[in-house]
Motif scaffolding. Sequence first.
Motif, short mmCIF file in Angstrom:
data_model
loop_
_atom_site.label_atom_id
_atom_site.label_comp_id
_atom_site.label_asym_id
_atom_site.label_seq_id
_atom_site.Cartn_x
_atom_site.Cartn_y
_atom_site.Cartn_z
N GLU A 176 -1.25 5.66 1.58
CA GLU A 176 -0.54 4.52 1.00
C GLU A 176 0.33 3.84 2.05
O GLU A 176 0.39 2.60 2.12
CB GLU A 176 0.32 5.00 -0.16
CG GLU A 176 1.16 3.91 -0.82
CD GLU A 176 0.33 2.85 -1.51
OE1 GLU A 176 0.84 1.74 -1.70
OE2 GLU A 176 -0.86 3.14 -1.84
N ALA A 190 -1.89 1.92 4.46
CA ALA A 190 -2.39 0.70 3.83
C ALA A 190 -1.31 -0.38 3.80
O ALA A 190 -1.59 -1.56 4.04
CB ALA A 190 -2.89 1.01 2.42
N ARG A 191 -0.08 0.00 3.53
CA ARG A 191 1.01 -0.97 3.51
C ARG A 191 1.26 -1.56 4.90
O ARG A 191 1.51 -2.76 5.05
CB ARG A 191 2.29 -0.32 2.99
CG ARG A 191 2.28 -0.03 1.49
CD ARG A 191 3.59 0.59 1.07
NE ARG A 191 3.59 0.88 -0.36
CZ ARG A 191 4.60 1.46 -1.00
NH1 ARG A 191 5.69 1.82 -0.30
NH2 ARG A 191 4.54 1.68 -2.29
N ARG A 192 1.20 -0.72 5.91
CA ARG A 192 1.41 -1.24 7.26
C ARG A 192 0.30 -2.20 7.66
O ARG A 192 0.57 -3.22 8.33
CB ARG A 192 1.46 -0.07 8.25
CG ARG A 192 2.75 0.76 8.16
CD ARG A 192 2.78 1.83 9.23
NE ARG A 192 4.03 2.58 9.19
CZ ARG A 192 4.31 3.61 10.01
NH1 ARG A 192 3.41 3.97 10.93
NH2 ARG A 192 5.47 4.22 9.92
N ARG A 193 -0.91 -1.90 7.28
CA ARG A 193 -2.00 -2.81 7.63
C ARG A 193 -1.84 -4.15 6.92
O ARG A 193 -2.08 -5.21 7.50
CB ARG A 193 -3.34 -2.18 7.25
CG ARG A 193 -3.74 -1.04 8.17
CD ARG A 193 -5.08 -0.45 7.75
NE ARG A 193 -5.52 0.61 8.67
CZ ARG A 193 -6.62 1.33 8.51
NH1 ARG A 193 -7.41 1.09 7.45
NH2 ARG A 193 -6.94 2.27 9.38
N ARG A 194 -1.44 -4.10 5.66
CA ARG A 194 -1.22 -5.36 4.94
C ARG A 194 -0.06 -6.13 5.54
O ARG A 194 -0.10 -7.36 5.65
CB ARG A 194 -0.95 -5.07 3.45
CG ARG A 194 -2.16 -4.59 2.68
CD ARG A 194 -1.91 -4.66 1.18
NE ARG A 194 -0.82 -3.80 0.77
CZ ARG A 194 -0.98 -2.56 0.33
NH1 ARG A 194 -2.20 -2.04 0.25
NH2 ARG A 194 0.05 -1.85 -0.05
N GLY A 195 0.97 -5.40 5.98
CA GLY A 195 2.12 -6.09 6.57
C GLY A 195 1.81 -6.68 7.93
O GLY A 195 2.27 -7.77 8.27
N SER A 196 1.01 -5.94 8.74
CA SER A 196 0.69 -6.46 10.08
C SER A 196 -0.27 -7.64 10.01
O SER A 196 -0.22 -8.55 10.84
CB SER A 196 0.07 -5.34 10.93
OG SER A 196 -1.13 -4.87 10.33
N ALA A 197 -1.16 -7.62 9.02
CA ALA A 197 -2.08 -8.77 8.90
C ALA A 197 -1.32 -10.02 8.50
O ALA A 197 -1.34 -11.03 9.19
CB ALA A 197 -3.17 -8.44 7.88
N GLY A 198 -0.57 -9.98 7.42
CA GLY A 198 0.26 -11.10 6.96
C GLY A 198 -0.53 -12.37 6.72
O GLY A 198 -1.73 -12.46 6.99
#
Length: 299
Positions: free
Chosen positions: A274, A277-285
């Motif tokens: 989890e 997944a949050r870090r990937r969503r945050g880095s993509a932006g």
Amino acid sequence: MSLRARSALSAVLLTLACLFAPAGALASWATYEIGDSGRYEATTAPLAADPAVRDAIAAATTDGIMREIEVAPRLRRPVRSFVHAAVRSFTQTPAFHVAWDTANAAAHDAVMRALRDEDERTVTLDVAPVADQVRRQLTDDHVPFANRIPVEHTEITVVRSADLAQLRKGYHVLEIAGFWLPVSTVVLTVAGVLVAVCRRRAVLAAGLGTALGAALLGVAIAVGRRMTLSGLPSDVSHAAVGAVYDTLTGTLRTVSWLLLGLGLVLALGALLTERIARRRRGSAGPVPVPPPEPTRVRA
């Protein structure tokens, strides 16, 4: 199915799975560890080398020998000391290990036959062959009055007839539960995760619930040991009974630790995935939109 209904159904399935896990471990242990003759004999065989068990058997055998002989009061103490030393020495011989294995196998077979059959007679164990082996060994060691140890029709009661009906019902339940509860645990866990709206949270809940159930199972084993020892008569060796209890429940304790570790690993894996997944969503932006070019006004 609505999201709320899916969440409720997932919670019910995972709760049942977490309840079935420790119960299934207990039922499987009773059915496949204690109920299986080969595994039971392999489990109890090392007890013949346990000092507390040897001391308890030596004391009980000495008491039996002293009840069968008549000596002067002033000689009773030295004779008892000599007999106890001889019997204690016998418990360290290979012959004692053979006698121990034979007695354990006979007792286990007698109990299991009573639980699986419909015979309502009291379960008794004929220990005459074992007693005869002990008497011959002690006679060869020149133990006084060893030839007076009774060996004919030497029977002990293992299970009373009044207790057989209840024990038989409980054993049949354990036989069924020992197979179906573990299977149901796996099926309910998989179904609860698949039905869940958020599967990572479902895996986290399943892991924490399994770890909690395993911890409760470990507490139950410890409480059972304390209750077993506290209910013993004063003339029964607590150390010997504790050694037997620890040996018989060794596999069950191992399973509880494995379930605890598995639950924690599942929970930790769900938390880590989890977070990743949050870090990937945050880095993509969101993709930045370039500002509009200023409009040029022609003179």
